[in-house]
Write a protein that holds these residues in place. Structure first.
Motif, PDB file in Angstrom:
ATOM      1  N   PHE A 165       1.129   4.783   7.373  1.00 55.41           N
ATOM      2  CA  PHE A 165       0.626   3.879   6.818  1.00 55.41           C
ATOM      3  C   PHE A 165       0.872   2.290   7.928  1.00 55.41           C
ATOM      4  O   PHE A 165       1.260   1.503   7.681  1.00 55.41           O
ATOM      5  CB  PHE A 165       1.573   3.060   5.791  1.00 55.41           C
ATOM      6  CG  PHE A 165       0.889   3.832   4.560  1.00 55.41           C
ATOM      7  CD1 PHE A 165      -0.098   3.517   3.582  1.00 55.41           C
ATOM      8  CD2 PHE A 165       1.802   5.096   4.120  1.00 55.41           C
ATOM      9  CE1 PHE A 165      -0.364   4.571   2.556  1.00 55.41           C
ATOM     10  CE2 PHE A 165       1.459   5.850   2.950  1.00 55.41           C
ATOM     11  CZ  PHE A 165       0.215   5.608   2.215  1.00 55.41           C
ATOM     12  N   ASN A 207      -1.790  13.541  11.957  1.00 55.26           N
ATOM     13  CA  ASN A 207      -0.543  13.630  12.439  1.00 55.26           C
ATOM     14  C   ASN A 207       0.095  14.985  12.841  1.00 55.26           C
ATOM     15  O   ASN A 207       1.134  15.069  12.151  1.00 55.26           O
ATOM     16  CB  ASN A 207       0.182  12.747  11.446  1.00 55.26           C
ATOM     17  CG  ASN A 207       1.088  11.735  11.635  1.00 55.26           C
ATOM     18  OD1 ASN A 207       1.601  11.693  13.048  1.00 55.26           O
ATOM     19  ND2 ASN A 207       1.227  10.836  10.815  1.00 55.26           N
ATOM     20  N   ARG A 285       4.511   0.514  13.173  1.00 56.95           N
ATOM     21  CA  ARG A 285       4.477   1.804  13.990  1.00 56.95           C
ATOM     22  C   ARG A 285       5.835   2.414  13.728  1.00 56.95           C
ATOM     23  O   ARG A 285       5.689   3.671  14.232  1.00 56.95           O
ATOM     24  CB  ARG A 285       3.966   1.478  15.440  1.00 56.95           C
ATOM     25  CG  ARG A 285       2.646   1.200  15.730  1.00 56.95           C
ATOM     26  CD  ARG A 285       1.601   2.214  15.115  1.00 56.95           C
ATOM     27  NE  ARG A 285       1.614   3.434  16.385  1.00 56.95           N
ATOM     28  CZ  ARG A 285       1.228   4.624  16.247  1.00 56.95           C
ATOM     29  NH1 ARG A 285       0.551   4.660  15.336  1.00 56.95           N
ATOM     30  NH2 ARG A 285       1.570   5.281  17.312  1.00 56.95           N
TER      31      ARG A 285
HETATM   32  S1  SF4 Z   1      -0.112   7.348  12.309  1.00 60.49           S
HETATM   33 FE1  SF4 Z   1      -2.027   7.448  12.867  1.00 60.49          FE
HETATM   34  S2  SF4 Z   1      -3.411   8.133  11.137  1.00 60.49           S
HETATM   35 FE2  SF4 Z   1      -1.339   7.446  10.412  1.00 60.49          FE
HETATM   36  S3  SF4 Z   1      -1.641   5.396   9.568  1.00 60.49           S
HETATM   37 FE3  SF4 Z   1      -0.801   5.418  11.854  1.00 60.49          FE
HETATM   38  S4  SF4 Z   1      -2.731   5.197  12.949  1.00 60.49           S
HETATM   39 FE4  SF4 Z   1      -3.422   6.107  10.938  1.00 60.49          FE
END
Ligand code: SF4
Length: 453
Positions: A165, A207, A285
């Motif tokens: 997310f 992922n 992140r």
């Molecule tokens: S890890 Fe990658 S696929 Fe998952 S939410 Fe973040 S940007 Fe989107």
């Protein structure tokens, strides 16, 4: 007479893989593929929802197909079925059916194994074929085996969905929660691809390094590192790659595999998105810039020649000049062999789309140009540093000039060299003699007759 299927694919490698599987799925129903929508009985738009105005692109494509269908019907030709698949279908399925009545069916990425049934339904009663559920059964259990491999490289989806997310991203909403295919299914598909001629496989997942597949004999699920070791044992598979990874999911086993498993190619796509901690936090992140630096250091300890690529977003809401400078610094410091960079634009329905998009297009464009200059410099340095090295190249297509073949280096660069056509499909040592922005040139390290032996 065979029916014709035209699939127009947008976006990422997962969509390329999905399009191939849809073609395989429909082949037993008599559909042969074509690149020309004008000669197709069924057109599938396999859409991407990452880029701006994804929905609008679908509507304009559908408009063109609707006109094509009208012209064909007026000339007494065969009917044309229009399908929308992929992430835009998942995100905007109902809206597409409402706004574009010319669309016969909409199918999400987790439901395309139901295409034959949906096509039959669409032919029976137009307008009722919408399937964007996340079904309980796995689509992989319902798909036929891939029927061909182009060249020597193949994609293999091992994981789908995302639980991270990130605030700018639609994937958790369009592809659902993280799921992994069982180890046995992955190994069986890899063996099948090798029999079709694949020597290099790229493991795919939104992922991918969050992979945790059911173990073949019960017990704890396998990680990607363990899976990579097993895949390297599959006869015929010489090279393994994987994409896309999240820094938080690079576990010890996977990092160690980069040091101990020669088949695991020394090129890793590891998105960082920003070099500023406040922006990384706003993006959700769940790592800092220093976490990323430390991770790269550990990876390079395991595999000193590891080359990295990345993704960057510039102009995220609230990004200051100082924060952008931190991104430039990180990009220069890591020295990426290549990277993708984009201006931020809001994706409907994501948390970031609720934040004030505070930066003007001019500022975003100017920052993007500065970042791309740093990235290009890193790529040039990396390619230049390859000159004089001897590296294994997998040759699989003719070059522009007579007597030339093109192949891939371990670092994904295109390499051209004078190689007899009979050696296409071989991995040969090449001494690199010249570097260009997007490719390398070299000569066979051994005499061709010796290389062929
Ligand atoms: S890890 Fe990658 S696929 Fe998952 S939410 Fe973040 S940007 Fe989107």
């Amino acid at each position: 007479m065979a029916k014709k299927l035209c699939i127009k694919t947008y976006g990422c490698q997962m969509n390329v893989y999905d399009s191939g599987r849809m073609a395989d799925l429909l082949a037993p129903l008599g559909y042969a593929t074509t690149d020309e929508a004008a000669e197709a009985d069924l057109v599938i738009l396999n859409t991407c929802h990452i880029r701006e105005k994804a929905g609008e692109k679908v509507y304009s494509d559908v408009g063109r197909l609707r006109n094509l269908r009208a012209e064909r019907m007026a000339a007494g030709g065969a009917p044309l079925t229009i399908a929308v698949a992929g992430c835009t279908a998942q995100a905007e399925g109902e809206e597409i059916m409402r706004r574009a009545p010319a669309v016969d069916l909409v199918v999400g990425p987790q439901a395309y194994h139901r295409l034959p049934e949906l096509i039959a339904r669409a032919h029976r009663s137009k307008g009722e074929a919408l399937d964007t559920e996340f079904p309980a059964e796995s689509k992989f259990d319902h798909l036929p085996q891939q029927s061909r491999v182009e060249g020597t490289a193949a994609f293999l989806t091992i994981q789908e969905g995302c639980d991270k997310f990130c605030t700018f991203c639609v994937v958790p909403y369009t592809r659902g929660a993280e799921t992994s295919r069982p180890v046995a299914a992955v190994l069986a598909e890899a063996a099948h691809l090798a029999r079709l001629g694949a020597q290099e496989i790229t493991l795919l997942g939104q992922n991918v390094n969050a992979y945790h597949g059911e173990a073949p004999e019960g017990g704890a699920p396998w990680s990607l590192g363990r899976l990579a070791h097993a895949l390297a044992e599959v006869p015929g598979i010489a090279r393994i790659r994987y994409t896309t990874s999240h820094p938080r999911d690079m576990d010890d086993e996977l990092i160690a595999a980069h040091g101990t498993l020669p088949a695991l190619m020394p090129f890793l796509h590891l998105p960082v998105q920003s070099g500023a901690d406040r922006i990384l936090e706003a993006m959700n992140r769940r790592h800092t810039a220093d976490d990323y630096r430390r991770l790269v250091e550990r990876l390079r300890q395991a595999r000193p020649d590891l080359a990295l690529s990345s993704d960057f977003i510039v102009g995220f809401p609230g990004e200051s000049e100082k924060e952008f400078q931190a991104t430039l610094d990180l990009a220069a410091e890591i020295g990426f062999a290549q990277a993708y960079s984009f201006k931020y634009s809001p994706r409907p329905g994501t948390p970031a789309s609720m934040m004030a998009d505070s930066l003007s297009e001019d500022v975003k464009s100017e920052r993007l140009a500065r970042l791309q200059a740093v990235i290009a410099d890193g790529q040039r340095r990396f390619n230049d540093a390859c000159v004089g090295r001897t590296m294994p190249v997998l040759f699989d297509r003719p070059g522009r000039h007579e007597g030339q073949l093109i192949g891939r280096s371990p670092y994904m660069q295109a390499v051209h060299a004078e190689v007899p056509a009979a050696l296409s499909g071989r991995i040969l040592d090449v001494t690199i003699e010249s570097a260009h922005p997007n490719s390398l040139g070299g000569r066979l390290a051994a005499d061709p007759a010796e290389a062929a032996a």
